[in-house]
Design a protein around this motif. Structure first.
Motif, mmCIF file in Angstrom:
data_model
loop_
_atom_site.group_PDB
_atom_site.id
_atom_site.type_symbol
_atom_site.label_atom_id
_atom_site.label_comp_id
_atom_site.label_asym_id
_atom_site.label_seq_id
_atom_site.Cartn_x
_atom_site.Cartn_y
_atom_site.Cartn_z
ATOM 1 N N GLY A 1 0.851 -1.263 -0.016
ATOM 2 C CA GLY A 1 0.037 -0.035 -0.179
ATOM 3 C C GLY A 1 0.795 1.271 -0.055
ATOM 4 O O GLY A 1 0.371 2.198 -0.279
ATOM 5 N N MET A 2 2.093 0.974 0.326
ATOM 6 C CA MET A 2 3.195 2.299 0.480
ATOM 7 C C MET A 2 4.493 1.495 0.279
ATOM 8 O O MET A 2 4.730 0.676 0.878
ATOM 9 N N PRO A 3 5.387 2.428 -0.302
ATOM 10 C CA PRO A 3 6.732 1.995 -0.464
ATOM 11 C C PRO A 3 7.429 1.709 1.052
ATOM 12 O O PRO A 3 6.853 2.381 2.148
ATOM 13 N N VAL A 4 8.388 0.995 1.057
ATOM 14 C CA VAL A 4 9.290 0.828 2.401
ATOM 15 C C VAL A 4 9.925 2.314 2.413
ATOM 16 O O VAL A 4 10.712 2.724 1.329
ATOM 17 N N HIS A 5 9.915 2.780 3.606
ATOM 18 C CA HIS A 5 10.233 4.231 3.475
ATOM 19 C C HIS A 5 10.633 4.824 5.070
ATOM 20 O O HIS A 5 10.156 4.075 6.110
ATOM 21 N N SER A 6 11.360 5.787 5.399
ATOM 22 C CA SER A 6 11.262 6.533 6.565
ATOM 23 C C SER A 6 10.961 7.854 6.051
ATOM 24 O O SER A 6 10.995 8.118 4.961
ATOM 25 N N ASP A 7 10.333 8.670 6.922
ATOM 26 C CA ASP A 7 9.603 10.026 6.640
ATOM 27 C C ASP A 7 10.577 10.993 6.540
ATOM 28 O O ASP A 7 11.749 10.921 7.362
ATOM 29 N N PRO A 8 10.764 11.884 5.451
ATOM 30 C CA PRO A 8 11.935 12.606 5.015
ATOM 31 C C PRO A 8 11.878 14.005 5.880
ATOM 32 O O PRO A 8 12.756 14.638 5.735
ATOM 33 N N ASN A 9 10.509 14.258 6.358
ATOM 34 C CA ASN A 9 10.306 15.755 6.847
ATOM 35 C C ASN A 9 10.616 15.837 8.114
ATOM 36 O O ASN A 9 11.616 15.080 8.690
ATOM 37 N N LEU A 10 10.248 16.910 8.773
ATOM 38 C CA LEU A 10 10.572 17.224 10.191
ATOM 39 C C LEU A 10 9.956 15.996 11.256
ATOM 40 O O LEU A 10 10.707 15.568 12.069
ATOM 41 N N ILE A 11 8.783 16.125 11.204
ATOM 42 C CA ILE A 11 8.011 15.049 12.091
ATOM 43 C C ILE A 11 6.490 14.809 11.257
ATOM 44 O O ILE A 11 6.005 15.658 10.921
ATOM 45 N N THR A 12 6.027 13.843 11.979
ATOM 46 C CA THR A 12 4.871 13.214 11.291
ATOM 47 C C THR A 12 3.934 12.957 12.298
ATOM 48 O O THR A 12 4.232 12.284 13.259
ATOM 49 N N MET A 13 2.643 12.936 12.041
ATOM 50 C CA MET A 13 1.470 12.290 13.099
ATOM 51 C C MET A 13 0.588 11.648 12.231
ATOM 52 O O MET A 13 0.336 12.063 11.070
ATOM 53 N N LEU A 14 0.196 10.500 12.804
ATOM 54 C CA LEU A 14 -0.664 9.646 11.955
ATOM 55 C C LEU A 14 -1.933 9.494 12.564
ATOM 56 O O LEU A 14 -1.655 8.581 13.752
#
Ligand SMILES: O=C(O)CCC(=O)C(=O)O
Ligand SMILES: [Fe+2]
Length: 336
Positions: A207-220
Motif C-alpha cells: 500500500g506504500m513504499p518501504v520508507h522513513s519519513d523525510p520531513n521534520l515530524i509526522t503525526m498519523l
C-alpha cells in the motif's frame, strides 16, 4: 484502466501492474504485532518525566503514540469520516484534483507521483494539500463533502498546536534554545491521506513504499483497519491500532538536527483483503530556503552532517536513494 483505485469496483484479482516481485512483496498475510511502541500520556502530572519519555522514545524506538493529546475524539472521528466520504465521491469530482505535479499543493494521485514510470504500482490513492497558513490554502481545498473546509480547518489548527507542544518538549529535552523548531523549520504543514480499497491478495501488493519519513515530524491518525508495519530487528511487525491515539514519527530532518541521535524507523503499509483502509497523515517540514544542519548545542566533537537545503535532501531521497533513509543521509554526512 482507471488510475484512481478508489473508483474501482468488484475487484476480483490483482492486476499484473500491482504485483511486486517475490523479493519485495509481503509474501504472507499474517505478521507479528508490535506490543512495545511507547505510549505517552501528554497530560501526565509530571511534565519533566513526559519530556524524558519523548526523548527516550526518539532515541530508542523512533515511533511513539500519544494519548490525552488535546485533539478531541469528535474532531478525529469527524475528520476520518470526511475522508472516507471524500474517497467515495464520484470519479468526475475527484478527477478535478488529479495531478502528479510535485509543486501543486492540493491534489489526488495514485500509487506515487511517478505513476507513469512506476515499475509496480502501490495499492493506494493519496489526497494531499497544505494547511498553513489556512487562509492562503483553504480556497484550493475541496468543497465536498459539504463540511470539508470547516472540519479540516479545525483539524489543521489542532494538529499544529499538538506539533508545537511535542516539538517544544523535544526542544527542552535536547537542551536547545526555546523556539528552536518554530518558524522556518516547521513552515510547511500538510495533510496527506492514504486510502486503500480491499485487495484480493495482500501477499502480492504494497500500500506504500518501504520508507522513513523525510520531513521534520509526522503525526498519523490510523483507522481501525491494520496495515502499517515497522521493520524491527530485520522483521516486519504490525502496528496495533489503539482508538484515538495518535502516532508520532520523528522524520529524517529531526535526525539530522539531533546530530544522528534520533531513530527514524523504516516502515511500509500492507493491504487488507476485506476492508478499505484510510489513514490521515499530518506532516511538518522546513521551508525550502532554510539550511538544515545539526544543532550547535548537540555537536560535542563533530557535526555528523553538513548543511543542506530541504529540496536538495528530497532530490537525493526520492531519486538515487529511492526512499532509503540511510542512502539519502549518506549524501549529507560530513565524513563519507
Ligand atoms: O498509512 C499509514 O499508516 C502510514 C503512512 C505513512 O507512513 C506516510 O504517509 O509516510
Ligand atoms: Fe511514513
Amino acid at each position: 484502466m482507471e488510475i484512481l483505485i478508489s473508483n474501482w469496483s468488484n475487484v476480483e484479482f490483482v492486476p499484473k501492474t500491482y504485483i511486486f516481485p517475490p523479493e519485495s512483496r509481503p509474501g504472507k498475510l499474517e505478521f507479528p504485532v508490535c506490543t512495545d511502541i511507547p505510549l505517552i500520556d501528554l497530560a501526565h502530572n509530571n511534565p519533566d518525566e513526559t519530556i524524558q519519555q519523548v526523548i527516550r522514545a526518539c532515541h530508542e524506538f523512533g515511533f511513539f503514540q500519544v494519548i490525552n493529546h488535546g485533539v478531541s475524539e469528535n474532531l478525529m472521528d469527524d475528520t476520518m469520516n470526511i475522508y472516507k466520504e471524500f474517497f467515495k465521491l464520484p470519479g468526475e469530482y475527484k478527477a478535478k484534483f488529479y495531478s502528479n505535479d510535485i509543486n501543486k499543493s492540493c491534489k489526488i494521485y495514485s500509487s506515487s507521483l511517478a505513476y507513469d514510470t512506476d515499475e509496480v504500482h502501490y495499492w493506494r490513492d493519496t489526497f494531499t494539500h497544505r494547511c498553513h497558513p489556512l487562509e492562503e490554502h483553504i480556497p484550493s481545498w475541496p468543497d465536498k463533502p459539504t463540511n470539508y473546509r470547516e472540519v479540516v480547518s479545525e483539524y489543521s489548527i489542532e494538529t499544529r498546536k499538538l506539533f508545537n507542544k511535542i516539538l517544544d518538549m523535544i526542544c527542552k529535552g535536547l537542551g536547545l534554545e526555546k523556539g528552536y523548531f518554530e518558524g522556518e523549520l516547521s513552515k510547511t504543514h500538510l495533510i496527506s491521506v492514504n486510502h486503500h480499497i480491499p485487495c484480493p491478495n495482500p501477499s502480492l501488493t504494497l500500500g506504500m513504499p518501504v520508507h522513513s519519513d523525510p520531513n521534520l515530524i509526522t503525526m498519523l491518525q490510523q483507522g481501525e483497519v491494520p496495515g502499517l508495519q515497522i521493520l524491527k530487528d530485520g522483521q516486519w511487525i504490525g502496528v496495533k491500532h489503539i482508538p484515538h491515539t495518535l502516532i508520532v514519527i520523528p522524520g529524517l530532518q529531526l535526525k539530522v538536527i539531533s546530530n544522528d541521535r534520533f531513530m527514524t524507523p523504516v516502515h511500509r503499509v500492507v493491504t487488507h483483503p476485506k476492508e478499505a483502509r484510510t489513514t490521515i497523515g499530518v506532516f511538518l517540514g522546513p521551508s525550502p530556503e532554510f539550511l538544515i544542519k545539526p544543532a550547535t548545542a548537540l555537536i560535542h566533537t563533530e557535526s555528523v552532517f553538513r548543511a543542506f537545503a530541504y529540496p536538495e535532501f528530497l532530490e537525493a531521497f526520492v531519486g538515487p536513494a529511492k526512499f532509503d533513509a540511510q542512502l539519502a543521509l549518506n549524501h549529507f554526512r560530513s565524513k563519507p
